[in-house]
Design a protein around this motif. Structure first.
Motif, PDB file in Angstrom:
ATOM      1  N   GLY A 175      40.720  67.304  84.323  1.00  0.00           N
ATOM      2  CA  GLY A 175      40.768  66.034  85.029  1.00  0.00           C
ATOM      3  C   GLY A 175      39.392  65.414  85.119  1.00  0.00           C
ATOM      4  N   ARG A 176      39.060  64.529  84.194  1.00  0.00           N
ATOM      5  CA  ARG A 176      37.755  63.870  84.183  1.00  0.00           C
ATOM      6  C   ARG A 176      37.976  62.376  84.225  1.00  0.00           C
ATOM      7  NH1 ARG A 176      34.226  61.973  80.140  1.00  0.00           N
ATOM      8  NH2 ARG A 176      35.693  62.582  78.521  1.00  0.00           N
ATOM      9  N   VAL A 177      37.321  61.704  85.122  1.00  0.00           N
ATOM     10  CA  VAL A 177      37.469  60.261  85.235  1.00  0.00           C
ATOM     11  C   VAL A 177      36.312  59.591  84.545  1.00  0.00           C
ATOM     12  CG1 VAL A 177      37.731  58.340  86.813  1.00  0.00           C
ATOM     13  CG2 VAL A 177      38.549  60.592  87.463  1.00  0.00           C
ATOM     14  N   PRO A 178      36.573  58.814  83.488  1.00  0.00           N
ATOM     15  CA  PRO A 178      35.484  58.160  82.782  1.00  0.00           C
ATOM     16  C   PRO A 178      34.997  56.952  83.533  1.00  0.00           C
ATOM     17  CG  PRO A 178      37.553  57.493  81.852  1.00  0.00           C
ATOM     18  CD  PRO A 178      37.874  58.497  82.928  1.00  0.00           C
ATOM     19  N   GLY A 179      33.880  56.427  83.082  1.00  0.00           N
ATOM     20  CA  GLY A 179      33.399  55.168  83.614  1.00  0.00           C
ATOM     21  C   GLY A 179      34.277  54.050  83.091  1.00  0.00           C
ATOM     22  N   PRO A 180      33.968  52.803  83.480  1.00  0.00           N
ATOM     23  CA  PRO A 180      34.772  51.682  83.030  1.00  0.00           C
ATOM     24  C   PRO A 180      34.727  51.538  81.527  1.00  0.00           C
ATOM     25  CG  PRO A 180      32.729  50.959  84.086  1.00  0.00           C
ATOM     26  CD  PRO A 180      32.838  52.425  84.299  1.00  0.00           C
ATOM     27  N   PRO A 181      35.817  51.015  80.916  1.00  0.00           N
ATOM     28  CA  PRO A 181      35.866  50.898  79.460  1.00  0.00           C
ATOM     29  C   PRO A 181      34.744  50.015  78.935  1.00  0.00           C
ATOM     30  CG  PRO A 181      38.011  50.457  80.466  1.00  0.00           C
ATOM     31  CD  PRO A 181      37.005  50.542  81.565  1.00  0.00           C
ATOM     32  N   VAL A 200      44.023  50.840 100.359  1.00  0.00           N
ATOM     33  CA  VAL A 200      45.119  51.798 100.264  1.00  0.00           C
ATOM     34  C   VAL A 200      44.975  52.656  99.025  1.00  0.00           C
ATOM     35  CG1 VAL A 200      47.599  51.971  99.946  1.00  0.00           C
ATOM     36  CG2 VAL A 200      46.680  50.356 101.595  1.00  0.00           C
ATOM     37  N   LEU A 201      44.382  52.108  97.951  1.00  0.00           N
ATOM     38  CA  LEU A 201      44.258  52.836  96.697  1.00  0.00           C
ATOM     39  C   LEU A 201      43.073  53.773  96.674  1.00  0.00           C
ATOM     40  CD1 LEU A 201      45.188  50.027  94.207  1.00  0.00           C
ATOM     41  CD2 LEU A 201      46.388  52.166  94.509  1.00  0.00           C
ATOM     42  N   ALA A 202      42.431  54.003  97.830  1.00  0.00           N
ATOM     43  CA  ALA A 202      41.313  54.945  97.867  1.00  0.00           C
ATOM     44  C   ALA A 202      41.783  56.311  97.392  1.00  0.00           C
ATOM     45  CB  ALA A 202      40.768  55.046  99.291  1.00  0.00           C
ATOM     46  N   TRP A 258      45.148  60.763  85.186  1.00  0.00           N
ATOM     47  CA  TRP A 258      45.751  59.442  85.039  1.00  0.00           C
ATOM     48  C   TRP A 258      45.828  58.718  86.379  1.00  0.00           C
ATOM     49  CZ3 TRP A 258      50.208  57.377  87.223  1.00  0.00           C
ATOM     50  CH2 TRP A 258      50.575  56.109  86.753  1.00  0.00           C
ATOM     51  N   LYS A 259      46.221  59.435  87.424  1.00  0.00           N
ATOM     52  CA  LYS A 259      46.330  58.792  88.743  1.00  0.00           C
ATOM     53  C   LYS A 259      44.967  58.321  89.235  1.00  0.00           C
ATOM     54  CE  LYS A 259      48.873  60.378  92.020  1.00  0.00           C
ATOM     55  NZ  LYS A 259      49.533  61.305  92.984  1.00  0.00           N
ATOM     56  N   GLN A 260      43.930  59.105  89.021  1.00  0.00           N
ATOM     57  CA  GLN A 260      42.595  58.693  89.435  1.00  0.00           C
ATOM     58  C   GLN A 260      42.145  57.467  88.648  1.00  0.00           C
ATOM     59  OE1 GLN A 260      39.812  61.947  89.338  1.00  0.00           O
ATOM     60  NE2 GLN A 260      41.122  63.291  90.549  1.00  0.00           N
ATOM     61  N   TRP A 280      41.428  53.790  90.190  1.00  0.00           N
ATOM     62  CA  TRP A 280      40.132  53.129  89.948  1.00  0.00           C
ATOM     63  C   TRP A 280      40.359  51.756  89.323  1.00  0.00           C
ATOM     64  CZ3 TRP A 280      36.948  50.731  86.584  1.00  0.00           C
ATOM     65  CH2 TRP A 280      35.584  50.706  86.893  1.00  0.00           C
ATOM     66  N   ASP A 281      41.251  51.687  88.327  1.00  0.00           N
ATOM     67  CA  ASP A 281      41.533  50.414  87.665  1.00  0.00           C
ATOM     68  C   ASP A 281      42.094  49.392  88.642  1.00  0.00           C
ATOM     69  OD1 ASP A 281      40.640  51.139  85.162  1.00  0.00           O
ATOM     70  OD2 ASP A 281      42.595  51.797  84.443  1.00  0.00           O
ATOM     71  N   MET A 282      43.036  49.826  89.492  1.00  0.00           N
ATOM     72  CA  MET A 282      43.651  48.889  90.434  1.00  0.00           C
ATOM     73  C   MET A 282      42.641  48.407  91.470  1.00  0.00           C
ATOM     74  SD  MET A 282      46.672  48.279  89.479  1.00  0.00           S
ATOM     75  CE  MET A 282      47.763  48.943  88.233  1.00  0.00           C
ATOM     76  N   ARG A 283      41.851  49.320  91.991  1.00  0.00           N
ATOM     77  CA  ARG A 283      40.846  48.926  92.985  1.00  0.00           C
ATOM     78  C   ARG A 283      39.850  47.938  92.390  1.00  0.00           C
ATOM     79  NH1 ARG A 283      38.011  53.946  95.507  1.00  0.00           N
ATOM     80  NH2 ARG A 283      37.112  52.329  96.827  1.00  0.00           N
ATOM     81  N   SER A 284      39.324  48.246  91.215  1.00  0.00           N
ATOM     82  CA  SER A 284      38.327  47.360  90.604  1.00  0.00           C
ATOM     83  C   SER A 284      38.959  46.027  90.211  1.00  0.00           C
ATOM     84  CB  SER A 284      37.688  48.037  89.383  1.00  0.00           C
ATOM     85  OG  SER A 284      38.659  48.350  88.410  1.00  0.00           O
ATOM     86  N   THR A 285      40.214  46.053  89.747  1.00  0.00           N
ATOM     87  CA  THR A 285      40.890  44.816  89.355  1.00  0.00           C
ATOM     88  C   THR A 285      41.131  43.917  90.555  1.00  0.00           C
ATOM     89  OG1 THR A 285      41.968  45.868  87.464  1.00  0.00           O
ATOM     90  CG2 THR A 285      42.984  43.876  88.328  1.00  0.00           C
ATOM     91  N   PHE A 286      41.687  44.474  91.632  1.00  0.00           N
ATOM     92  CA  PHE A 286      41.967  43.663  92.815  1.00  0.00           C
ATOM     93  C   PHE A 286      40.679  43.169  93.466  1.00  0.00           C
ATOM     94  CE2 PHE A 286      46.176  46.103  93.221  1.00  0.00           C
ATOM     95  CZ  PHE A 286      46.830  45.137  92.460  1.00  0.00           C
TER      96      PHE A 286
END
Length: 451
Positions: free
Chosen positions: A5-11, A43-45, A400-402, A406-412
């Motif tokens: 489980g590794r979370v990459p930086g933004p694309p 909420v997406l924290a 995937w969930k992380q 991250w994508d949803m938080r940064s997008t919103f």
């Protein structure tokens, strides 16, 4: 190889990328900056102890969202800063860019190819830089090979092959650019994955010339092999529900059912709001010039009418920038996760198929008196296969969930920032106009009071 489980930086950046009831439901996401939109980010924290099923349904009040420290000024800028992310991009050794779309017309078909540029410091590559051209079918081939080699890993989605008739032309600049960005993200998500990034077919896709890739494709599994896989999949589905499915994977299925409903609804409403915003923008473009034309016949209020026309024009440009932010950041992310729901459902089904094979062997052993040694050996192998599949999926699920959160938080948060800039710019425009009118009014009053 088990996924970690590794979370990459933004694309990496690409190339180097009248409301109804449902519309009112989404107003917190797209129309206001300080309400449910920021609540969604909160909420997406990434809190493992909270129920992630609540990510799109939890009703967080405005008071809860704005409960900042008294020492921090409650301003739009400071509110947004509360949701900035401190995690920087990780060190990477593989960089991929998809750009330079090129049209090809033959006697049989018309298609688009994209340039794929790869830069790497990995030792398994013979060179540090590669440049190849790939068409959409090549991307489809890569995705199928990844699914074949890693049936219980979550393969990133590709943009759909077909588009809805009447929405956009297949070979329009807009469609090609949207697809290019999606293909760019697809390859970079694979490059960031701890397991998929080392897949041999992925390496060949990035490095082989067109004729080499074509030759490699012909070495894939034959028709009988593919038919055998299909027969096993159908047989597994006919057997019905898996008897000994671990509770964790039942919870995953339930999660995906709820997530799919929510993300599809958000995607639908976001597109509707964008359509209404475009209609508003088109009407506003006609609204300003009318005041300019009117000013030609109204000498006494000509300057005021011209001022209104200028304000409308500036707000029109601000609206256009806001729409660009929605189309470039919000809509693609929501639609990508709509596609992810289909992929995850397929991954969970493939895990169940492996579990079903084990269950059937166990049942067969219980019903047979002979060949117990042979069945025991097969069951042992299947148990190992199920355990590997479970471990791979669990690790990839967490990853995937992380990434999704991250994508949803940064997008919103990005949408919130765009909304704030839009409303602040429009507010400043009209406040400046009002101030000028007040000044002119005082000048006129003073001139009338003089003898």
């Amino acid at each position: 190889m088990e996924a970690e489980g590794r979370v990459p930086g933004p694309p990496l950046p690409a190339g180097g990328e009248g409301p109804g009831a449902d519309s009112h439901l989404a107003a917190g996401v797209l129309g206001t900056a300080q309400g449910p939109l920021l609540a969604a980010a909160e909420v997406l924290a990434l809190d493992d102890e909270e129920d992630d099923l609540e990510v799109f349904s939890k009703d967080t009040s405005l008071a809860e969202v704005n409960s900042f420290s008294p020492s921090v000024p409650i301003s739009p800028s400071s509110m947004i800063n509360q949701y900035k992310f401190e995690d920087g991009p990780e060190l990477r050794d593989l960089f991929i860019t998809v750009d330079d779309p090129e049209s090809h017309i033959t006697a049989i078909e018309t298609f688009i190819t994209y340039r794929v540029v790869t830069k790497t410091t990995r030792g398994e590559f013979d060179s540090s830089e590669y440049e190849v051209r790939r068409r959409y079918q090549d991307f489809l081939w890569l995705k199928s090979k990844l699914e074949e080699a890693h049936p219980t890993l979550i393969i990133p989605p590709l943009p759909e092959k077909f588009i809805m008739k009447g929405m956009v032309e297949r070979f329009s600049d807009e469609f090609i650019e949207t697809r290019r960005k999606a293909l760019h993200k697809f390859l970079n998500r694979i490059a960031d994955h701890p397991t998929l990034t080392f897949n041999e077919d992925f390496k060949i896709f990035l490095t082989a010339q067109a004729w080499e890739l074509s030759s490699h494709k012909k070495q894939g599994p034959g028709l009988l092999s593919r038919m055998g896989q299909t027969v096993r999949a159908v047989a597994s589905s006919v057997r019905g529900a898996v008897k000994n499915r671990p509770e964790m994977f039942t919870e995953m299925n339930n999660y995906m059912e709820t997530f799919s409903q929510k993300i599809n609804l958000l995607d639908k409403i976001a597109h509707r709001i964008y359509k209404e915003e475009r209609e508003y923008f088109n009407e506003m473009k006609e609204y300003g010039p009318i005041h300019t034309l009117w000013s030609a016949s109204e000498e006494d209020i000509a300057e005021s009418l011209k001022g209104i026309a200028g304000c409308i024009d500036r707000c029109c440009r601000a609206t256009e920038r806001r729409m660009a932010g929605l189309s470039e950041h919000l809509l693609p992310i929501l639609h990508e996760y709509v596609l992810y729901t289909e992929i995850l459902v397929g991954v969970l089904k493939r895990r169940d198929q492996i579990q079903g094979e084990l269950d059937s062997k166990v049942d067969a052993l219980a019903n047979k008196k002979t060949e117990k040694d042979l069945f025991s050996e097969e069951i042992g192998k299947l148990e190992d296969k199920v355990e590997r599949a479970n471990n791979a999926l669990k690790a990839d699920w967490d990853r995937w969930k992380q990434n999704m959160q991250w994508d949803m938080r940064s997008t919103f948060t990005n949408v919130a920032e765009n909304n704030l800039r839009y409303y602040e710019e429009c507010l400043a425009t009209w406040e400046s106009f009002l101030a000028s009118q007040t000044t002119d009014l005082h000048v006129d009053e003073d001139s009338e009071d003089r003898p």
